[in-house]
Design an enzyme around this catalytic site. Sequence first.
Site: not given
Length: 327
Positions: A226-228, A313
């Site tokens: 999800q982050e990168s 998120y």
Amino acid sequence: MSIDQVTARIEQIQTQLAQLAGTTPSTADAFATTMNGVSGTDSSGASTSSSTAGAGTTGADVVADAKKYLGVPYVWGGTDPSKGMDCSGLVQRVYKDLGYDLPRVSYDQATQGTAVPSLAQAQPGDILCFGSPVHHVAIYIGGGKMIEEPHTGESCKISDVYETPTQIRRIIGSEAPTGSGGTTGSTSLGGIAARVGTGTPYSDLINQAAASTGVPAGLIAAVAKQESGFNARAVSGAGAQGIMQLMPGTAHGLGVTNSFDPAQAIDGGARLLKSLLTKFGGRVDLALAGYNAGAGAVVRYDGVPPYPETQNYVKDIMSMLRNGVVS
């Protein structure tokens, strides 16, 4: 309150219960029995709900259960139908009766289940959410009507849907019920993969971090995705760096000297997740919210903050975990 007022109140409640049960309780014992039936307990306080952890539950069941609480007074922060409930207390109680574990407050309930695009597509049992951030919830019963705990001075009642909901959430059919062994989307580490396979980028490093911290590898991998998108060189507009998108100050506090080093970043991100899970009693949703918005925001709002970015998120990662996207 005088004895006459107490007697009048008892008679009022008896009348309301009689309307629900179809009989008028004529003795103190009968009244107590009926009241216990409405509150979902027997004389010992044990639950009398016939629900079996949500199995076969329908929206009609939600509405029927909600109607048991008609006439219960509004009490801010209340969750006990024998004393009074607020709007989110009612919603939480009804779904708990049917085997579903929902968060306590309205803006957290507004992140549960799946979104319904409009009132025209709403079904009985859906949760109607009002305000931005959400500050009021009710249970839709169809035909433009809802069951709600309105505000201080009123009691649980059937109302018109008096304004357009800002969100509508469908729980039935979208979340695993409590005790089913699935991830409910709000609380449990159970069911999250302890290890990830070789098809997951950096699987060796993720599994090592999981082994050293006790955080399930599936959760670490989902955050990295999800982050990168597993990009070890990623830099966000806010300055977060690396595969786990650690801010420089956070990385420093974790002892991560190079956030672009996948080994350091994954280990640091896993330790951050571990600390957040510990702080929030193992609640996966709150730990994720803290990872995105900071633990202080979670504490301040007593739940997932009402920030669209943070709510999306949390929802996206919980969806990954439920659907086994990362394993």
